[in-house]
Every structure is written in C-alpha cells, then in structure tokens.
Design a protein around this motif. Structure first.
Motif, mmCIF file in Angstrom:
data_model
loop_
_atom_site.group_PDB
_atom_site.id
_atom_site.type_symbol
_atom_site.label_atom_id
_atom_site.label_comp_id
_atom_site.label_asym_id
_atom_site.label_seq_id
_atom_site.Cartn_x
_atom_site.Cartn_y
_atom_site.Cartn_z
ATOM 1 N N ALA A 181 0.882 -1.225 -0.080
ATOM 2 C CA ALA A 181 0.004 0.071 -0.057
ATOM 3 C C ALA A 181 0.827 1.168 -0.010
ATOM 4 O O ALA A 181 1.810 1.420 0.501
ATOM 5 N N SER A 182 0.197 2.389 -0.677
ATOM 6 C CA SER A 182 0.964 3.442 -0.664
ATOM 7 C C SER A 182 0.295 4.676 0.184
ATOM 8 O O SER A 182 -1.029 4.636 0.338
ATOM 9 N N TYR A 183 0.875 5.577 0.782
ATOM 10 C CA TYR A 183 0.452 6.528 1.838
ATOM 11 C C TYR A 183 1.153 7.659 1.487
ATOM 12 O O TYR A 183 2.333 7.787 1.057
ATOM 13 N N THR A 184 0.552 8.867 1.652
ATOM 14 C CA THR A 184 1.059 10.138 1.354
ATOM 15 C C THR A 184 0.766 11.205 2.483
ATOM 16 O O THR A 184 -0.408 10.962 3.222
ATOM 17 N N THR A 185 1.641 12.124 2.759
ATOM 18 C CA THR A 185 1.345 13.099 4.026
ATOM 19 C C THR A 185 1.829 14.465 3.142
ATOM 20 O O THR A 185 2.575 14.574 2.322
ATOM 21 N N PRO A 186 1.220 15.698 3.431
ATOM 22 C CA PRO A 186 1.607 16.845 2.723
ATOM 23 C C PRO A 186 2.533 17.605 3.386
ATOM 24 O O PRO A 186 2.995 17.357 4.391
ATOM 25 N N GLU A 187 2.935 18.664 2.579
ATOM 26 C CA GLU A 187 3.802 19.718 3.357
ATOM 27 C C GLU A 187 3.130 20.477 4.668
ATOM 28 O O GLU A 187 1.977 20.739 4.516
ATOM 29 N N GLN A 188 3.933 20.603 5.841
ATOM 30 C CA GLN A 188 3.278 20.868 6.900
ATOM 31 C C GLN A 188 4.425 22.063 7.517
ATOM 32 O O GLN A 188 5.376 21.943 7.408
ATOM 33 N N HIS A 189 3.589 22.863 8.192
ATOM 34 C CA HIS A 189 4.394 23.909 9.040
ATOM 35 C C HIS A 189 4.258 23.952 10.462
ATOM 36 O O HIS A 189 3.255 23.587 10.992
ATOM 37 N N HIS A 190 5.389 24.622 11.123
ATOM 38 C CA HIS A 190 5.453 24.554 12.502
ATOM 39 C C HIS A 190 4.302 25.582 13.007
ATOM 40 O O HIS A 190 3.711 25.073 14.204
ATOM 41 N N GLY A 191 4.183 26.818 12.660
ATOM 42 C CA GLY A 191 3.008 27.669 12.996
ATOM 43 C C GLY A 191 3.052 27.890 14.494
ATOM 44 O O GLY A 191 2.218 27.856 15.546
ATOM 45 N N ALA A 192 4.474 28.177 15.185
ATOM 46 C CA ALA A 192 4.770 28.623 16.418
ATOM 47 C C ALA A 192 3.884 29.901 16.853
ATOM 48 O O ALA A 192 3.654 30.748 15.680
ATOM 49 N N MET A 193 3.451 29.924 18.258
ATOM 50 C CA MET A 193 2.470 31.137 18.213
ATOM 51 C C MET A 193 3.363 32.282 18.032
ATOM 52 O O MET A 193 2.778 33.309 17.482
ATOM 53 N N GLU A 194 4.601 32.445 18.354
ATOM 54 C CA GLU A 194 5.316 33.577 18.469
ATOM 55 C C GLU A 194 6.198 33.676 17.083
ATOM 56 O O GLU A 194 6.789 32.632 16.867
ATOM 57 N N PRO A 195 5.918 34.564 16.103
ATOM 58 C CA PRO A 195 6.627 34.658 14.960
ATOM 59 C C PRO A 195 8.192 34.870 15.089
ATOM 60 O O PRO A 195 8.386 35.164 16.388
ATOM 61 N N HIS A 196 9.019 34.383 14.192
ATOM 62 C CA HIS A 196 10.315 34.553 14.396
ATOM 63 C C HIS A 196 10.759 35.994 14.769
ATOM 64 O O HIS A 196 10.104 36.895 13.579
ATOM 65 N N ALA A 197 11.725 36.300 15.535
ATOM 66 C CA ALA A 197 12.262 37.576 15.612
ATOM 67 C C ALA A 197 13.463 37.571 16.285
ATOM 68 O O ALA A 197 14.055 36.861 16.963
ATOM 69 N N VAL A 198 14.158 39.047 16.022
ATOM 70 C CA VAL A 198 15.752 38.868 16.668
ATOM 71 C C VAL A 198 15.645 40.572 16.801
ATOM 72 O O VAL A 198 15.465 41.272 15.823
ATOM 73 N N THR A 199 16.582 40.803 17.772
ATOM 74 C CA THR A 199 17.164 42.198 18.087
ATOM 75 C C THR A 199 18.538 42.247 18.297
ATOM 76 O O THR A 199 18.915 41.310 19.003
ATOM 77 N N VAL A 200 19.274 42.913 17.538
ATOM 78 C CA VAL A 200 20.618 42.838 17.405
ATOM 79 C C VAL A 200 21.316 44.137 17.852
ATOM 80 O O VAL A 200 20.952 45.306 17.297
ATOM 81 N N ARG A 201 22.467 44.160 18.775
ATOM 82 C CA ARG A 201 23.292 45.421 18.862
ATOM 83 C C ARG A 201 24.559 44.944 18.645
ATOM 84 O O ARG A 201 25.169 44.049 19.282
#
Length: 716
Positions: A181-201
């Motif tokens: 038998a063959s099975y497939t799963t789709p592309e999936q994304h992490h969806g963290a509540m906090e979007p990625h962010a960075v502050t640099v000095r």
C-alpha cells in the motif's frame, strides 16, 4: 515543647521535588506580560528591518530600484546583494551546515519563491514595511519545478539511506498474506504562536543578540563563524520563546539584522510576518511512502519493507527519516527500509516535531491495521505477535522497552475489549462511530552539555545552563532536578537559561533537551553539595560554584537502542453525508522514562496528540505550481486543530526509567504526535469501512471514499 522543636529541626527540609506537579516558575511573568520576548526587548535608538522576498521561484535579480525607497520617510538603509557585507559559505556548525538561506544577499540568484532579496531598515516598523512593500525588484525568471511524487525523475537514495536484512522478495513470496500500500502526507508547517524575531546590537566589538531560538550557543557560534568573528565576540540570549518545534535555528532574518546593525552602528530589530515565516523558516516535507508487509496466518511478519520519499531544495539535502521508524519497532525475517530524496525549486525543509517518526508512523501503523484486518486479527494482538526482543535491524539490546505495557494499560482505560472489530457497525443518528489504535515511539538521546551551579551567600542556589525553554516547562523541570540534587526546596533554586555565555549545551530538539541539561545540572549540583562548608554562613559573598561537562559521562553509555514508547487510541464520529470527521476521544499511554513534572509533562503529551489530530484532519500547505509559492501561507488558509476539535483528550504514563541515565529521563516532547494520525485514520476506517491513505482526511476525501464504496462495494 522542647522535644517537638528538636524533632521539627531535624526533620527533612523538603520532600522530593521530582515527580511532584508544579506550575511553571516563570508562569506569573508570562500571564502578566512581564516576560520579554525577542521582539519586545526595549532599546534606545532602535531601528526596524523588513525583509523583501522574491516573487519568482527561480532566476536572478536584474535590478533593485532602491533610490525611490531611500527617499521615503524614516528609511535608513536598503541592503541587498550589491552592498551587503560578505559572509562565509563554508560554515559547519554544531548541527551541521546551516540552511543556505543564511547566506543572504551574497549574489543575485533566486533559488525558490520567498528567497530574501533585500532588507529595508527604517526608524519605525511601519515605515520599514511601507518602504519594503514599495521596493521594485526586477528579475530574470527561469523555468522552475516544484512538483513532488514517488516516481519523479531525479529521485536518489541519500548516503546511508537504506537498511536491510534477509531476502525480502523471497519472504514476501512465502507469506500467507501480503499487503502492498502507498501513503502520502502533505507539506506541513510549525506554526509557532510567536513569529520569528531578533534584536541585534553591535557595541564595543561585541555582537549582542536577543533572539527566539532553540539553542543560544548554537546560534551564537554559527553567527560568529558566518561573520568570521571570535566565538567570544557573540552573545545570544533567548530567555522566553513562544514555540519552536524545530524551526527556530539560525535563519535569514538573523543574518540580515546583524548586517544592518553593524552597518548602521545602532540596534536593529527584524520580526517576520506569518507569510514570511512560511517562506523562510523551514517546514516538513511532503512524503510519499510505500509499505509492504508479508505475514504468516498467525500474524508473524516474514517481510517488512518501507520506502519513504521526501523532497528537498536544490541547495542542500534534507532527509525526512520516516523509514527509520520501523527499524526499531517490529520483528520480521526480512527487513528492508529506504529513504529517497527529490531536489526541486523550493526552500529547504527542516526538522519539525517528531521529524521522520510523525509521517513514518502514519504509513507503518496504518499498514499494520490493514494487515490485521486481512488476517482477522485484533490490531493490538498483531503488534504483540511481532514484538522484538532486540533491535530488529541493529540487533542491539533495548535499554528498556515497555510498549506492550502501554497497550495493555491503554486498552483497559479505553475499553478496547468491548470493541466490535467489524467496520460500519456503530451508528448514532447521522454519525458513524469507530475506534482505532496505533503505536508510537521516539528515540531517547542525550548530548554533551555544560552547567554551573552556585551556592550563594544568602542560602539560595543559582543554576546556569544554556538550555532553551520553548514552552515545554524545561526551566521548571531543571529547577526540580537541581533541588533534589542539592537536597533543598525548589524555592531556594533559581535557574538561568538561554544565554550563550553560559557555555556549550544541547539544543531544545530531538526530545533530548531536558535529559541532556538535567544530567549536567544534576552532576554539577551533586559536586557542589560535596564541596559546601558545614556552616552556611561560611559561604563567601561571591558564592561557591561547581561546573560540569557531561561529555565523558555520555561517552561511557553502552551501545543500546534507547526509545520512548506509547500506545494511541482514538474514537471518531463520521458524517458520510457531509464528510465531517469529529474526534470524540483521544487517549495516549506512554513509557517515557521518569516524569520530572507531571503538570507540564501532561501538557507536552496532549499537545503532541493535538498536533497529531491536526495532522490527521487539517494541516496541508499547498503550493501553486505556476508561482512556486504557497497559496495558504496564513492561519486562515492553513488549518490547525482548535479547542473545539478535541472534547476528550487524556494522556497517562507507566513506569519506565532509563537505567543508564542518572536522572532517568527519556524525553517526551515529540512522542505525543507519533502514531496519533494513524490511530485516527484507523478509527475512520472502522467507522466507515473506507481506508484513507492520504492526509489530511478532508471532508471531500471522505465523500469521495463513500462514493467509491457505493460503486465498488465495501472491500474497495
């Protein structure tokens, strides 16, 4: 009175902290808003950067009309491939080569849709966004290919992508029942509540980074190497993280922010939009899988074969190790598993909660359910029949293995014994009801980590370890581990984490974080306890500190297979007129080593199970073949499970310590998702009599399955 006072003073100062439910030590800060995340760190003279992403899927940047944008209010800089600082392209970090997307603004090539082509920096976030959206970029577009399938030309087998024992074809030919038998799963994304962010000095020759990541030392070292800096010249802190799941390592926005901060000589912050997160921070590859099983009449497996396909980018190979799932799970005379990879014009996939095991378990555990049906066996009995005594492929002993205990306890709690195995026999009004089960497993690893514990003059203790609490409750678990090792109450322990200056440590990934950090913290705490003076008042003002590095301790571990295990049970209701699937009950029972904090551990288990439900019924990123980009890169189009989707969700565990680990931990962050989608799919078959081998089980697929059943009969 005197006797009572003496007894009170000589009694233990506290009960064992490990194993007792505790609220998060930083919980009040989080619910009151006092906890600062990477996008909230206050800085004077802060500038804001906004990424500009490519609108083509393959080609080159021909021109960037930056002059018009530079004239807009507040704009400070426009960085792109013609003016950005150079970075190295040969960095190999602690977790291998970083995603090539970090080599941003180095040339004019565009390898996939959403590739960063510029960063606009302005005085305010609003000005930066307006300017970025006004920037005109001209491209030389080339033909692209983003399609994926098991039989596509260009598919190859990665190095060490296969594992085999026995003669597969001979055992399949000799089998009483064969499933293919063959099975497939789709592309999936992490969806963290906090979007990625960075502050640099950039200040005084040192780069200071406030980030949302899964390992501050990991990110710091990669940044230092990328910009050819001394490792001591980069400090990364990530005290609070609103979810990660594999996506929060070094990314393009880090590098772009560092470039801007060093060029402008002032702090720069970059926060990604949700659509930018979808485009630039990785995802789980879609998979196409083939499972072949051959069994004797009594259910003994003669043949086990699993071929697992995933896509990757043209820039770097990424293997979603789904075929590895079965290598440790079921005994078979012949055992063949293989990974296949197809490079196309997309961003590079990355680790996502239970990488490999999540999609791999869907195929294998669904196939076992199908085989049990054909054999007329109970699905649990089939798994019991093929329980191995050593690693089915490696031949190594198990450190501990209590999968069958999980099934036994789960079956008792779920009421499995009263189940009528025939499909489509239970109805409640318009709903068809069904139940299903599946196994789960995830590797139990540990990695070298350093930690320091200080006895302070005021009678408290400070733990320093470059751990990352991405929402799992790791900071609280480490507090309890340290308290027990020091033989003091948890209230006397303060745990400081997520600062690269604290030294090397494993990341929050692979369900290895708390085990790796906890081992180091426990060793340092015990060493400190032995060195403390008898009189607490003799501790000097600067405190007494013990440091440890677990590299040698871990090297002494014997060669064994180390895994957590679980049994998933699901009850679903299906309306075949509308195609709606409702999960009414989910139960997971796990054997996952010592549970440090039952409160946060249960949250981790049920969170993973909820994600498994989401994987089974909802999650599916869709690419437009014409543009190469996503058509649903937001939470309006990318559906995830909500509160109302799971009315009854329970997680329990049975005793299962790892005898080779002084803390006894095995890891719990990822096993909850493993097997859940298969248990739900098996329950949908039991309810309707229709097998669903492609995820998610959308209403339209349920309706199509019902239509095929009516046309061809119940055994289609």
């Amino acid at each position: 009175m005197t006797t009572q006072t003496t007894q009170t003073q000589s009694a233990p100062a506290r009960a064992n902290a490990v194993g007792v439910a505790r609220s998060r030590v930083e919980g009040v800060e989080k619910v009151t808003g006092a906890a600062r995340y990477a996008g909230e760190i206050p800085f004077a003279d802060l500038a804001h950067g906004w990424l500009v992403l490519s609108t083509i899927a393959r080609g080159r940047v021909r021109a960037i009309d930056e002059e018009a944008v530079r004239a807009l209010p507040g704009v400070l800089a426009v960085l792109h491939h013609k003016n950005a600082p150079r970075v190295r392209d040969d960095v190999i970090g602690g977790l291998g080569r970083p995603d090539p997307i970090v080599e941003v603004f180095q040339d004019d090539r565009v390898p996939h849709a959403g590739w960063p082509v510029a960063l606009v920096v302005a005085e305010t976030s609003e000005q930066a966004r307006e300017a970025a959206e006004s920037l005109v970029v001209e491209y030389e577009e080339e033909p692209h290919d983003v399609s994926f399938g098991a039989d596509r030309p260009g598919t190859y087998t990665p190095e060490e992508g296969e594992a085999a024992k026995g003669d597969l074809e001979a055992e399949l030919a000799a089998s009483h029942v064969v499933l293919d038998a063959s099975y497939t799963t789709p592309e999936q994304h992490h969806g963290a509540m906090e979007p990625h962010a960075v502050t640099v000095r950039w200040e005084g020759g040192r780069l200071e980074v406030f980030d949302s990541n899964q390992g501050s030392k990991w990110v710091a070292d990669d940044l230092a190497n990328l910009f050819s800096l001394d490792l001591s010249a980069v400090r990364v802190r990530s005290e609070h993280v609103g979810g990660a799941f594999g996506s929060k390592g070094l990314r393009a926005h880090h590098v772009a922010a560092v470039m801007a901060a060093t060029e402008l000589q002032r702090p720069v912050r970059v926060v990604l939009t949700r659509r930018q997160v979808f485009a630039t921070t990785g995802y789980r590859s879609p998979t196409a899988q083939r499972v072949r099983l051959g069994a004797d009449p009594d259910g003994r497996l003669r043949a086990f074969a699993h071929e697992h396909h995933n896509l990757t980018s043209t820039m770097r190979e990424f293997v979603e190790n789904g075929a590895s799932y079965g290598r440790s799970m079921y005994e078979a005379t012949a055992h063949h598993t293989a990974h296949r990879v197809l490079p196309v014009d997309v961003a590079t996939p990355t680790w996502m909660r239970a990488p490999g095991e999540a999609p791999g378990s869907f195929a294998v555990e669904s196939a076992l359910d199908e085989l049990a049906e054909r054999l007329g066996m109970d699905p649990i009995a089939l798994r019991v029949r093929n329980e191995p005594t050593v690693g089915p492929v490696s031949g190594l002993p198990f450190s501990s293995r209590n999968l069958l205990g999980c099934f036994e306890e789960g079956a008792r709690r779920f009421g499995w014994a009263g189940r009528d195995p025939r499909p489509r026999t239970r109805r409640e009004g318009r709903w068809l009801l069904g139940t299903g089960t599946a196994a789960s497993t995830f590797p139990s690893g540990v990695a070298p980590t350093t930690a320091a514990v200080t006895a302070e003059a005021d009678g408290t203790y400070t733990v320093r370890v470059t751990a990352a609490d991405v929402g799992t409750g790791a900071r609280t678990a480490l507090t309890l581990i340290a308290a027990d090792a020091l033989e003091v109450a948890p209230e006397r322990v303060r745990v400081r984490i997520a600062d690269s200056d604290f030294g090397p440590a494993w990341v929050a990934g692979g369900s290895m974080g708390t085990r790796s950090w906890g081992w180091a913290v426990q060793a340092a705490a015990r060493d400190l306890r032995e060195r403390l003076p008898l009189a607490p008042g003799d501790i000097p003002a600067e405190g007494i500190t013990a440091r440890t590095d677990t590299t040698e301790l871990i090297a002494r571990l014997s060669a064994k297979e180390r895994y957590s295990y679980g049994a998933q049970f699901a009850e679903v209701a299906v309306d075949v007129a509308s195609g709606e699937v409702r999960v009414r009950r989910l139960l997971g029972v796990f054997a996952a080593g010592k549970i440090i904090n039952p409160l946060t551990a249960r949250s981790q288990f049920t969170g993973g199970m909820t994600w498994g439900l989401s994987m089974a019924l909802h999650e599916e990123a869709v690419r437009d073949a014409a543009t190469g980009g996503h058509v649903n890169a937001d939470f309006a189009g990318y559906h995830v499970a909500a509160n109302a989707d799971v009315p009854d969700l329970q997680a329990e565990w049975i005793d299962d310590p790892d005898p080779d680990d002084p803390v006894g931990i095995k890891g719990i962050g990822e096993i909850g998702i493993v097997g859940t989608a298969a248990a739900i799919a098996n329950a949908v078959w039991h309810a309707t009599g229709v097998r669903h081998r492609d995820l998610p089980i959308r209403p339209d697929r349920v309706l199509l399955g019902e239509a095929r059943r009516e046309e061809t009969g119940p055994h289609a």
